[in-house]
Design a protein around this motif. Structure first.
Motif, PDB file in Angstrom:
ATOM      1  N   TYR A   6     -38.196  26.786 -21.911  1.00 43.67           N
ATOM      2  CA  TYR A   6     -38.414  25.345 -21.942  1.00 43.67           C
ATOM      3  C   TYR A   6     -37.583  24.751 -23.079  1.00 43.67           C
ATOM      4  O   TYR A   6     -37.609  25.261 -24.192  1.00 43.67           O
ATOM      5  CB  TYR A   6     -39.909  25.103 -22.169  1.00 43.67           C
ATOM      6  CG  TYR A   6     -40.363  23.680 -22.036  1.00 43.67           C
ATOM      7  CD1 TYR A   6     -40.385  23.055 -20.798  1.00 43.67           C
ATOM      8  CD2 TYR A   6     -40.797  22.977 -23.152  1.00 43.67           C
ATOM      9  CE1 TYR A   6     -40.827  21.755 -20.677  1.00 43.67           C
ATOM     10  CE2 TYR A   6     -41.248  21.677 -23.042  1.00 43.67           C
ATOM     11  CZ  TYR A   6     -41.254  21.068 -21.794  1.00 43.67           C
ATOM     12  OH  TYR A   6     -41.694  19.781 -21.683  1.00 43.67           O
ATOM     13  N   VAL A   7     -36.833  23.672 -22.797  1.00 45.96           N
ATOM     14  CA  VAL A   7     -35.947  23.068 -23.794  1.00 45.96           C
ATOM     15  C   VAL A   7     -36.200  21.559 -23.851  1.00 45.96           C
ATOM     16  O   VAL A   7     -36.278  20.905 -22.814  1.00 45.96           O
ATOM     17  CB  VAL A   7     -34.462  23.323 -23.452  1.00 45.96           C
ATOM     18  CG1 VAL A   7     -33.550  22.680 -24.477  1.00 45.96           C
ATOM     19  CG2 VAL A   7     -34.181  24.799 -23.335  1.00 45.96           C
ATOM     20  N   ASN A   8     -36.305  21.033 -25.052  1.00 46.66           N
ATOM     21  CA  ASN A   8     -36.496  19.607 -25.262  1.00 46.66           C
ATOM     22  C   ASN A   8     -35.164  19.000 -25.688  1.00 46.66           C
ATOM     23  O   ASN A   8     -34.683  19.259 -26.783  1.00 46.66           O
ATOM     24  CB  ASN A   8     -37.558  19.363 -26.340  1.00 46.66           C
ATOM     25  CG  ASN A   8     -37.802  17.908 -26.607  1.00 46.66           C
ATOM     26  OD1 ASN A   8     -37.019  17.029 -26.261  1.00 46.66           O
ATOM     27  ND2 ASN A   8     -38.917  17.624 -27.246  1.00 46.66           N
ATOM     28  N   LEU A   9     -34.568  18.156 -24.821  1.00 51.19           N
ATOM     29  CA  LEU A   9     -33.292  17.515 -25.115  1.00 51.19           C
ATOM     30  C   LEU A   9     -33.446  16.013 -25.340  1.00 51.19           C
ATOM     31  O   LEU A   9     -32.476  15.265 -25.219  1.00 51.19           O
ATOM     32  CB  LEU A   9     -32.302  17.756 -23.972  1.00 51.19           C
ATOM     33  CG  LEU A   9     -31.857  19.189 -23.739  1.00 51.19           C
ATOM     34  CD1 LEU A   9     -30.906  19.280 -22.562  1.00 51.19           C
ATOM     35  CD2 LEU A   9     -31.222  19.773 -24.978  1.00 51.19           C
ATOM     36  N   HIS A  10     -34.643  15.559 -25.666  1.00 50.89           N
ATOM     37  CA  HIS A  10     -34.880  14.127 -25.853  1.00 50.89           C
ATOM     38  C   HIS A  10     -33.976  13.514 -26.916  1.00 50.89           C
ATOM     39  O   HIS A  10     -33.622  12.344 -26.827  1.00 50.89           O
ATOM     40  CB  HIS A  10     -36.345  13.856 -26.220  1.00 50.89           C
ATOM     41  CG  HIS A  10     -37.253  13.894 -25.046  1.00 50.89           C
ATOM     42  ND1 HIS A  10     -37.293  12.910 -24.089  1.00 50.89           N
ATOM     43  CD2 HIS A  10     -38.154  14.814 -24.654  1.00 50.89           C
ATOM     44  CE1 HIS A  10     -38.177  13.205 -23.165  1.00 50.89           C
ATOM     45  NE2 HIS A  10     -38.710  14.374 -23.485  1.00 50.89           N
ATOM     46  N   ASN A  11     -33.593  14.265 -27.921  1.00 49.94           N
ATOM     47  CA  ASN A  11     -32.776  13.722 -29.007  1.00 49.94           C
ATOM     48  C   ASN A  11     -31.277  13.808 -28.741  1.00 49.94           C
ATOM     49  O   ASN A  11     -30.480  13.389 -29.565  1.00 49.94           O
ATOM     50  CB  ASN A  11     -33.101  14.428 -30.323  1.00 49.94           C
ATOM     51  CG  ASN A  11     -34.506  14.118 -30.769  1.00 49.94           C
ATOM     52  OD1 ASN A  11     -35.023  13.034 -30.522  1.00 49.94           O
ATOM     53  ND2 ASN A  11     -35.150  15.082 -31.399  1.00 49.94           N
ATOM     54  N   ASP A  12     -30.884  14.335 -27.588  1.00 48.08           N
ATOM     55  CA  ASP A  12     -29.470  14.440 -27.264  1.00 48.08           C
ATOM     56  C   ASP A  12     -28.974  13.123 -26.666  1.00 48.08           C
ATOM     57  O   ASP A  12     -29.627  12.541 -25.799  1.00 48.08           O
ATOM     58  CB  ASP A  12     -29.246  15.585 -26.268  1.00 48.08           C
ATOM     59  CG  ASP A  12     -27.781  15.821 -26.012  1.00 48.08           C
ATOM     60  OD1 ASP A  12     -27.099  16.331 -26.919  1.00 48.08           O
ATOM     61  OD2 ASP A  12     -27.318  15.459 -24.910  1.00 48.08           O
ATOM     62  N   ASN A  13     -27.815  12.663 -27.134  1.00 47.06           N
ATOM     63  CA  ASN A  13     -27.283  11.380 -26.660  1.00 47.06           C
ATOM     64  C   ASN A  13     -26.852  11.405 -25.209  1.00 47.06           C
ATOM     65  O   ASN A  13     -26.938  10.393 -24.523  1.00 47.06           O
ATOM     66  CB  ASN A  13     -26.088  10.948 -27.526  1.00 47.06           C
ATOM     67  CG  ASN A  13     -26.522  10.535 -28.905  1.00 47.06           C
ATOM     68  OD1 ASN A  13     -27.648  10.092 -29.107  1.00 47.06           O
ATOM     69  ND2 ASN A  13     -25.637  10.703 -29.871  1.00 47.06           N
ATOM     70  N   TYR A  14     -26.372  12.534 -24.720  1.00 47.07           N
ATOM     71  CA  TYR A  14     -25.864  12.594 -23.345  1.00 47.07           C
ATOM     72  C   TYR A  14     -26.965  12.892 -22.326  1.00 47.07           C
ATOM     73  O   TYR A  14     -26.996  12.294 -21.262  1.00 47.07           O
ATOM     74  CB  TYR A  14     -24.757  13.649 -23.239  1.00 47.07           C
ATOM     75  CG  TYR A  14     -23.998  13.574 -21.937  1.00 47.07           C
ATOM     76  CD1 TYR A  14     -22.948  12.681 -21.784  1.00 47.07           C
ATOM     77  CD2 TYR A  14     -24.327  14.395 -20.872  1.00 47.07           C
ATOM     78  CE1 TYR A  14     -22.248  12.599 -20.599  1.00 47.07           C
ATOM     79  CE2 TYR A  14     -23.628  14.333 -19.686  1.00 47.07           C
ATOM     80  CZ  TYR A  14     -22.597  13.435 -19.534  1.00 47.07           C
ATOM     81  OH  TYR A  14     -21.905  13.351 -18.361  1.00 47.07           O
TER      82      TYR A  14
END
Length: 185
Positions: free
Chosen positions: A106-114
Motif C-alpha cells: 500500500y502506497v500513499n501518494l497524496h503529497n506527490d504533485n503529479y
C-alpha cells in the motif's frame, strides 16, 4: 488497509488474466456536456489538479462509464520512479493468487504533485524475485472514511465533492497492463 487487500484479492484477479501484453483496453473518449463539463472546468481550476493524468482520471470519472482505466506507458514509468520516494519495499505482502512471485504494498501518494490528486492511495504490485514494480491497482472513488483515517479537511473536501458531483459519475479501477497480464474489457 485490510479492506484494500481484500479488494485486491477478490476483485482484481477477475480483471487480470494471464496473456499477451499487447491486449489493451481502449477507453472510448466521449465529451463532457452540460453540468458535467461545467463541474470539470470548475474542479480543473484548482492548482493541485495539475497533471494531465489527474485531469484524464477526473474526466473518466465524470463520464460515468465505470470502465477500467489503463494508464499509459509514460505515466507508469513515472510511477515506477515516484513510488520509491514514498515507500520502501520492506513491507511487501505476498500476493495470494494463481500467480506466485508477486507481492503487494500500500502506497500513499497524496503529497506527490503529479499523482496525488489522481491516485492518492494505491496498491503496487512487485515482482518478488527482483523487486521491480510491475503494476498497481487503485479504485478511483470519493469514499468516506472512518474518523481519524483522513485529516478532517480532506474528509470534508471528499464528502463535498461527492455531494456536488454529477449523479452519473461512476467509480472505476485504475491499473497498468503488466507484461504477465491483460485487462479484460
Amino acid at each position: 488497509m485490510k479492506h484494500c487487500y481484500l479488494f485486491l484479492l477478490l476483485f482484481v484477479p477477475s480483471l487480470l488474466v494471464a496473456g499477451d501484453s499487447a491486449a489493451v483496453v481502449v477507453v472510448k473518449q466521449k465529451k463532457l456536456r452540460g453540468y458535467r463539463q461545467l463541474f470539470y472546468k470548475l474542479v480543473s481550476l484548482h492548482p493541485k489538479l495539475n497533471s494531465p493524468l489527474e485531469k484524464e482520471l477526473l474526466q473518466h470519472y465524470l463520464l460515468g462509464s465505470g470502465e477500467t482505466f489503463v494508464v499509459s506507458e509514460a505515466d507508469f514509468k513515472r510511477l515506477q520512479q515516484t513510488v520509491p520516494l514514498y515507500v520502501t519495499i520492506t513491507d511487501c505482502k505476498p500476493l495470494e493468487t494463481n500467480h506466485p512471485g508477486y507481492c503487494t504494498q500500500y502506497v500513499n501518494l497524496h503529497n506527490d504533485n503529479y499523482f496525488g490528486w489522481g491516485v492518492g492511495n494505491l496498491t503496487v504490485i512487485y515482482q518478488a524475485t527482483d523487486q521491480s514494480l510491475v503494476s498497481f491497482v487503485d479504485y478511483y472513488d470519493f469514499d468516506k472514511k472512518k474518523k481519524g483515517s483522513r485529516r478532517s479537511r480532506n474528509e470534508f473536501v471528499t464528502r463535498l465533492f461527492r455531494l456536488v458531483a454529477p449523479a452519473s459519475a461512476r467509480s472505476f479501477v485504475i491499473t497498468y497492463n503488466a507484461d504477465a497480464y491483460f485487462v479484460k474489457p
